[in-house]
Design an enzyme around this catalytic site. Structure first.
Site, PDB file in Angstrom:
ATOM      1  N   THR A  12       0.826  -1.221   0.000  1.00  0.00           N
ATOM      2  CA  THR A  12       0.000   0.000   0.000  1.00  0.00           C
ATOM      3  C   THR A  12       0.851   1.258   0.000  1.00  0.00           C
ATOM      4  OG1 THR A  12      -1.824  -1.104   1.100  1.00  0.00           O
ATOM      5  CG2 THR A  12      -1.702   1.262   1.401  1.00  0.00           C
ATOM      6  N   THR A  93       1.338  -4.708   4.101  1.00  0.00           N
ATOM      7  CA  THR A  93       1.121  -5.110   5.491  1.00  0.00           C
ATOM      8  C   THR A  93       0.380  -6.442   5.624  1.00  0.00           C
ATOM      9  OG1 THR A  93      -0.889  -3.782   5.494  1.00  0.00           O
ATOM     10  CG2 THR A  93       1.092  -2.754   6.396  1.00  0.00           C
ATOM     11  N   ASP A  94      -0.333  -6.850   4.557  1.00  0.00           N
ATOM     12  CA  ASP A  94      -1.186  -8.041   4.687  1.00  0.00           C
ATOM     13  C   ASP A  94      -0.395  -9.300   5.057  1.00  0.00           C
ATOM     14  OD1 ASP A  94      -3.178  -6.332   3.970  1.00  0.00           O
ATOM     15  OD2 ASP A  94      -3.772  -7.378   2.152  1.00  0.00           O
TER      16      ASP A  94
HETATM   17  N1  ASP Z   1      -3.061  -3.754   2.549  1.00  0.00           N
HETATM   18  C1  ASP Z   1      -1.817  -4.153   2.047  1.00  0.00           C
HETATM   19  C2  ASP Z   1      -0.685  -3.183   2.350  1.00  0.00           C
HETATM   20  O1  ASP Z   1      -0.666  -2.631   3.348  1.00  0.00           O
HETATM   21  C3  ASP Z   1      -1.772  -4.646   0.696  1.00  0.00           C
HETATM   22  C4  ASP Z   1      -0.542  -5.480   0.582  1.00  0.00           C
HETATM   23  O2  ASP Z   1      -0.288  -6.300   1.459  1.00  0.00           O
HETATM   24  O3  ASP Z   1       0.204  -5.272  -0.344  1.00  0.00           O
HETATM   25  O4  ASP Z   1       0.223  -2.984   1.623  1.00  0.00           O
END
Ligand code: ASP
Length: 335
Positions: A12, A93-94
């Protein structure tokens, strides 16, 4: 002047709305750094030399074990340069907890590797990316971070890599240690640590075969039968992580399937489906007592997602009983 390498993987923090709809990873490490240098925070890092490097421009929900191994190897290569004081990795973060786990399991250098990311992308009116990136650079460049190994810096907090979970989908501080607290915080742009470095048993860096490991995860829930465990075994899983209820109680039907899996040579790790606390042999009649008797290994307070990386790494350099013993030993030594 400290020298930091910023290694970008996507996530993200680099994502932008895309013409086809939705947000996708798109900015490079150089773009992330250029945006930070335009930001009001830029002065904070003016005394730090930051070099940029890209490994992927991808959202982390698409990563495989091979991608994790490539990140591990890129960081290792950067740290072969003695003039580098630390590494910052930007990551989605995922699944950041999985990549953090792999690097924490193998990191054998005094210099810090600091992961960060964002919950709001750079095209959001109030993105947290620049602040998180700035903080991560400050943490990586600070001598106090030496010996702390692999860290996550996010929302003004510093966390150990293992154990760690993303515990909220949208909060600006979505990470939490499942049993302990925050390792440190940034105060006035300076990292402060509340605990000393934790030493983990180190494992060898992944080889080619790490990318091919199949380790599946099965959750226990009311009415769960053994079908998913049997299907994982039939699909060629060499390892399984079972997330039992509470302190690791899978229920009788899953215990039966665990026994079949371990008899077939599959290494089964037992974790908890809760967010904190350790697996404990308290209950029989389908509880953790029976799962352990069926051959599963209690994984302490390791989140299933991170234990899965540990098991895959062990499987990539051994098999069967021997892997089970090494898994047990790692968990015991890390306590
Ligand atoms: N929500 C995720 C992020 O924070 C998407 C990912 O993992 O790329 O980046």
């Amino acid at each position: 002047m400290s020298r930091i390498v910023l290694l970008a993987t996507g996530g993200t923090i680099s994502s932008r709305e895309n013409a086809a709809g939705g947000s996708r990873a798109s900015d490079s490490a150089a773009q992330l750094l250029a945006a930070l240098k335009q930001h009001a925070l830029a002065d904070l890092i003016s005394e730090i030399q930051v070099e940029t490097q890209d490994i992927s421009v991808e959202n982390s929900f698409n990563f495989s074990f091979s991608d994790l191994a490539r990140i591990d190897s890129a960081v290792r290569e950067i740290l072969q340069r003695p003039e580098v004081d630390g590494v910052v990795v930007t990551h989605g973060t995922d699944t950041i907890e999985e990549t953090l786990a792999l690097l924490a399991l193998t990191h054998d250098d005094d210099r810090p590797v600091v992961f960060t990311g964002a919950q709001r992308s750079p095209d959001h009116s109030d993105s947290d990316g620049p602040r998180n990136l700035c903080d991560a650079i400050l943490v990586a460049a600070d001598p106090a971070s030496r010996f702390h190994g692999v860290l996550l810096c996010f929302g003004g907090e510093i966390h150990t890599a293992l154990p760690l979970r993303k515990a909220h989908a949208s909060s600006l501080q979505p990470f939490s240690h499942p049993s302990g607290g925050t390792l440190g915080r940034l105060t006035e742009a300076q990292p402060q640590y509340y605990f000393g470095p934790r030493s983990l048993p180190r494992l060898p860096h992944p080889t080619q075969s790490f990318g091919d490991q199949r380790v599946d995860m099965v959750l226990s829930y009311p009415g769960a039968d053994g079908a998913l465990i049997r299907s994982a075994v039939a699909s060629g899983a060499a390892g399984l992580i079972v997330l039992g209820g509470g302190a690791g109680n899978p229920g009788s039907a899953l215990v039966q399937a665990i026994a079949e899996a371990t008899q077939a040579g599959v290494v089964v790790g037992l974790a908890s489906r809760t967010f904190g606390g350790s697996v404990a042999a308290i209950y029989s009649g389908g509880g953790a007592v029976d799962a352990l008797a069926a051959g599963a290994v209690a994984l302490g307070d390791l989140p299933g997602t991170q234990a899965r990386v540990l098991l895959a790494l062990l499987l990539s350099t051994g098999a069967g009983e021997e892997t089970k013993d090494r898994l047990e030993r790692w968990v015991q030594t890390a306590r």
